[in-house]
Design a protein around this motif. Structure first.
Motif, PDB file in Angstrom:
ATOM      1  N   ASP A 195      49.379   4.516 -38.496  1.00 25.46           N
ATOM      2  CA  ASP A 195      48.948   5.772 -37.882  1.00 25.46           C
ATOM      3  C   ASP A 195      48.826   5.646 -36.357  1.00 25.46           C
ATOM      4  O   ASP A 195      48.230   4.707 -35.845  1.00 25.46           O
ATOM      5  CB  ASP A 195      47.592   6.188 -38.478  1.00 25.46           C
ATOM      6  CG  ASP A 195      47.294   7.645 -38.233  1.00 25.46           C
ATOM      7  OD1 ASP A 195      46.984   7.999 -37.076  1.00 25.46           O
ATOM      8  OD2 ASP A 195      47.364   8.430 -39.192  1.00 25.46           O
ATOM      9  N   GLU A 196      49.390   6.618 -35.647  1.00 27.13           N
ATOM     10  CA  GLU A 196      49.389   6.618 -34.181  1.00 27.13           C
ATOM     11  C   GLU A 196      47.981   6.644 -33.587  1.00 27.13           C
ATOM     12  O   GLU A 196      47.745   6.149 -32.488  1.00 27.13           O
ATOM     13  CB  GLU A 196      50.176   7.836 -33.655  1.00 27.13           C
ATOM     14  CG  GLU A 196      51.678   7.650 -33.650  1.00 27.13           C
ATOM     15  CD  GLU A 196      52.131   6.593 -32.643  1.00 27.13           C
ATOM     16  OE1 GLU A 196      51.711   6.651 -31.480  1.00 27.13           O
ATOM     17  OE2 GLU A 196      52.889   5.684 -33.053  1.00 27.13           O
ATOM     18  N   ARG A 197      47.032   7.202 -34.333  1.00 23.32           N
ATOM     19  CA  ARG A 197      45.657   7.279 -33.823  1.00 23.32           C
ATOM     20  C   ARG A 197      45.030   5.901 -33.646  1.00 23.32           C
ATOM     21  O   ARG A 197      44.057   5.739 -32.902  1.00 23.32           O
ATOM     22  CB  ARG A 197      44.786   8.109 -34.783  1.00 23.32           C
ATOM     23  CG  ARG A 197      45.016   9.598 -34.712  1.00 23.32           C
ATOM     24  CD  ARG A 197      44.349  10.311 -35.877  1.00 23.32           C
ATOM     25  NE  ARG A 197      45.007  10.022 -37.154  1.00 23.32           N
ATOM     26  CZ  ARG A 197      44.610  10.514 -38.321  1.00 23.32           C
ATOM     27  NH1 ARG A 197      43.548  11.316 -38.373  1.00 23.32           N
ATOM     28  NH2 ARG A 197      45.266  10.217 -39.431  1.00 23.32           N
ATOM     29  N   LYS A 199      46.868   3.085 -32.819  1.00 22.86           N
ATOM     30  CA  LYS A 199      47.736   2.220 -32.021  1.00 22.86           C
ATOM     31  C   LYS A 199      46.984   1.627 -30.829  1.00 22.86           C
ATOM     32  O   LYS A 199      46.309   2.343 -30.085  1.00 22.86           O
ATOM     33  CB  LYS A 199      48.948   3.020 -31.526  1.00 22.86           C
ATOM     34  CG  LYS A 199      50.046   2.144 -30.961  1.00 22.86           C
ATOM     35  CD  LYS A 199      51.258   2.976 -30.571  1.00 22.86           C
ATOM     36  CE  LYS A 199      52.329   2.082 -29.954  1.00 22.86           C
ATOM     37  NZ  LYS A 199      53.474   2.868 -29.473  1.00 22.86           N
ATOM     38  N   ARG A 299      40.830   8.554 -27.995  1.00 15.68           N
ATOM     39  CA  ARG A 299      42.041   8.695 -28.804  1.00 15.68           C
ATOM     40  C   ARG A 299      41.896   9.840 -29.818  1.00 15.68           C
ATOM     41  O   ARG A 299      42.816  10.655 -29.992  1.00 15.68           O
ATOM     42  CB  ARG A 299      42.326   7.389 -29.533  1.00 15.68           C
ATOM     43  CG  ARG A 299      43.561   7.414 -30.449  1.00 15.68           C
ATOM     44  CD  ARG A 299      44.876   7.572 -29.698  1.00 15.68           C
ATOM     45  NE  ARG A 299      45.063   6.549 -28.708  1.00 15.68           N
ATOM     46  CZ  ARG A 299      45.482   5.305 -28.956  1.00 15.68           C
ATOM     47  NH1 ARG A 299      45.778   4.957 -30.199  1.00 15.68           N
ATOM     48  NH2 ARG A 299      45.630   4.432 -27.989  1.00 15.68           N
ATOM     49  N   LEU A 300      40.752   9.901 -30.495  1.00 12.96           N
ATOM     50  CA  LEU A 300      40.559  10.905 -31.541  1.00 12.96           C
ATOM     51  C   LEU A 300      40.533  12.322 -30.989  1.00 12.96           C
ATOM     52  O   LEU A 300      41.099  13.234 -31.590  1.00 12.96           O
ATOM     53  CB  LEU A 300      39.279  10.618 -32.333  1.00 12.96           C
ATOM     54  CG  LEU A 300      39.311   9.362 -33.219  1.00 12.96           C
ATOM     55  CD1 LEU A 300      37.949   9.097 -33.836  1.00 12.96           C
ATOM     56  CD2 LEU A 300      40.371   9.478 -34.322  1.00 12.96           C
ATOM     57  N   LEU A 302      41.929  13.361 -28.118  1.00 15.71           N
ATOM     58  CA  LEU A 302      43.271  13.676 -27.617  1.00 15.71           C
ATOM     59  C   LEU A 302      44.203  14.042 -28.766  1.00 15.71           C
ATOM     60  O   LEU A 302      45.004  14.985 -28.673  1.00 15.71           O
ATOM     61  CB  LEU A 302      43.847  12.502 -26.820  1.00 15.71           C
ATOM     62  CG  LEU A 302      43.206  12.221 -25.453  1.00 15.71           C
ATOM     63  CD1 LEU A 302      43.773  10.939 -24.846  1.00 15.71           C
ATOM     64  CD2 LEU A 302      43.421  13.401 -24.496  1.00 15.71           C
ATOM     65  N   LYS A 303      44.085  13.297 -29.880  1.00 16.76           N
ATOM     66  CA  LYS A 303      44.922  13.582 -31.055  1.00 16.76           C
ATOM     67  C   LYS A 303      44.496  14.884 -31.739  1.00 16.76           C
ATOM     68  O   LYS A 303      45.250  15.445 -32.534  1.00 16.76           O
ATOM     69  CB  LYS A 303      44.852  12.419 -32.058  1.00 16.76           C
ATOM     70  CG  LYS A 303      45.562  11.145 -31.596  1.00 16.76           C
ATOM     71  CD  LYS A 303      47.060  11.334 -31.516  1.00 16.76           C
ATOM     72  CE  LYS A 303      47.764  10.071 -31.065  1.00 16.76           C
ATOM     73  NZ  LYS A 303      49.240  10.280 -30.948  1.00 16.76           N
ATOM     74  N   ALA A 304      43.296  15.356 -31.403  1.00 16.97           N
ATOM     75  CA  ALA A 304      42.836  16.650 -31.946  1.00 16.97           C
ATOM     76  C   ALA A 304      43.345  17.814 -31.088  1.00 16.97           C
ATOM     77  O   ALA A 304      42.994  18.976 -31.333  1.00 16.97           O
ATOM     78  CB  ALA A 304      41.313  16.681 -32.014  1.00 16.97           C
ATOM     79  N   GLY A 305      44.152  17.505 -30.070  1.00 13.02           N
ATOM     80  CA  GLY A 305      44.783  18.555 -29.265  1.00 13.02           C
ATOM     81  C   GLY A 305      44.055  18.894 -27.983  1.00 13.02           C
ATOM     82  O   GLY A 305      44.364  19.903 -27.334  1.00 13.02           O
ATOM     83  N   ALA A 326      38.313  16.043 -36.861  1.00 13.90           N
ATOM     84  CA  ALA A 326      39.002  14.790 -36.514  1.00 13.90           C
ATOM     85  C   ALA A 326      38.048  13.593 -36.582  1.00 13.90           C
ATOM     86  O   ALA A 326      38.469  12.472 -36.876  1.00 13.90           O
ATOM     87  CB  ALA A 326      39.596  14.893 -35.111  1.00 13.90           C
TER      88      ALA A 326
END
Length: 404
Positions: A195-197, A199, A299-300, A302-305, A326
């Protein structure tokens, strides 16, 4: 070669049985048969080479809760020999144990060699014969004794103790003696995900609650991000309790993670509203919030948009809901498993209904005893598997000594 008692398996359970038996009856001729060129090899690597001897849990009813298989059966044995007895046993032999924050207990030396040296010295003092490179080929029951054939020679003994751990060959021999074996599957393992989250976040740890989607499997505890996925006590606990279920789905499943432990999505939403009111002009990515490690928090969200430079005042209600989800309901696709360090524990072994847990003697064959992971007993990580070995070994030794 004739002995009074033959113990098959030169690991923790085998040595503990032999030493306690020899102490309780020093007239017995005892041999340990080990298939490898070294004894106690699993003790050497356990606990990262420090040997996690036991766990600081002193109530039997609480201790048994750490055994996905064996919980009911170990209740009685733990009333006879458990953590306090283990600590005293090693103390009497000059080995002090220390307790770490998570309850795991290690020798003060932080070296498994301390435990190995103790076992070898005790075996030598008590005249126990240790025969290495003796791979058992067959076990036959005669009128009044057992005949054990190895790749080197034949032995006979009135009583034998099997402490061979997860050994398919021995299980096969026992099936010929009409014992039933629950087929083994891995028990302690970590989860693989790309998962990219996650990385470049290897090494980050946080307390989390975990659920396997579509299964009645839940856990909680420290969650560790690794180069290959997810590990830590929370994951290992889940892997132990879900050993068979996860094997059936070939280790492909969806894991739901709440990075904020027991906080609900609604509670987190309220905290986010509070943060928006308190820090309206601050960028979300500047400071970690809700006690999460900074890199994980960043990270979380940013991945939440959320944009890199977005400030709290600009957050919409919809965005806050996305962040809350998220953090508390993150779904990860798990594709495969990895062995936890070098410790390989399996769920499986001799069916527990075929064993008398007052003595650890077979219900099918008199004078045949078991100790350790050869039985369908396994535990979560933390010293519990060793405690099972000590308890079974001690009670089997006591039962045999009483009969002679």
């Amino acid at each position: 070669m004739k002995y009074d008692v033959i113990i098959i398996g030169g690991g923790a359970a085998g040595f503990f049985t032999a030493i306690n038996l020899a102490e309780q009856n020093n007239q017995l001729k005892i041999a340990i048969l080990e298939r490898g060129k070294e004894v106690l090899s699993k003790v050497r690597i356990s606990g990262g080479g420090r040997c996690n001897v036991t766990h600081a849990e002193f109530l039997p009813q609480e201790l048994i809760k750490n055994y996905p298989r064996g919980e009911k059966e170990l209740r009685g044995p733990f009333h006879q020999f458990m953590t306090g007895d283990t600590i005293e046993w090693f103390q009497q032999r000059g080995i002090e144990l220390k307790t770490e924050e998570d309850g795991r207990m290690f020798p003060v030396s932080d070296s498994s060699e301390t435990i190995i040296d103790c076992f070898l010295a005790e075996a030598n003092r008590l005249g126990i014969e240790i025969l290495k490179k003796h791979s058992v080929q067959d076990i036959i029951k005669n009128d009044k004794e057992w005949e054990v054939s190895t790749n080197q020679e034949k032995f006979s003994a009135k009583k034998i103790v099997l402490a061979t751990g997860s050994n398919p060959k021995i299980w096969g021999i026992l099936e010929k003696l009409n014992h039933s074996v629950v087929s083994p599957v891995p028990s302690l393992f970590t989860f693989n995900t790309k998962d990219e989250r996650l990385k470049d976040l290897a090494g980050i740890s946080t307390f989390a609650t975990l659920k396997i989607k579509g299964k009645k499997l839940e856990s909680e505890g420290p969650l560790l991000i690794t180069h290959w996925g997810l590990s830590g006590p929370g994951i290992l606990k889940l892997s132990a309790w879900g050993a068979r279920i996860l094997n059936e789905c070939n280790y492909n499943f969806e894991l739901q993670v709440n990075f904020l432990g027991f906080k609900t999505e609604e509670e987190v939403l309220e905290e986010l509203i509070q943060l928006k009111n308190n820090f309206p002009k601050q960028q979300l990515t500047t400071y970690a919030q809700l006690e999460l490690p900074k890199r994980l928090w960043r990270r979380l969200i940013l991945k939440a948009g959320i944009a890199e430079n977005q400030i709290w005042a600009e957050l919409s209600k919809k965005q806050m809901q996305k962040i809350s989800e998220a953090l508390t309901k993150a779904i990860f696709s798990i594709n495969g498993k990895s062995t936890f360090k070098e410790e390989f524990v399996t769920a499986g072994g001799i069916k527990l209904k075929e064993v008398n847990f007052k003595t650890f003697e077979s219900k099918l064959h008199e004078n045949l005893y078991f100790a350790g992971e050869i039985l369908n007993i396994d535990a979560i990580t933390g010293g519990f598997n060793f405690q099972n070995a000590w308890t079974g070994g001690f009670l089997a030794a006591s039962a045999i000594a009483e009969k002679y």
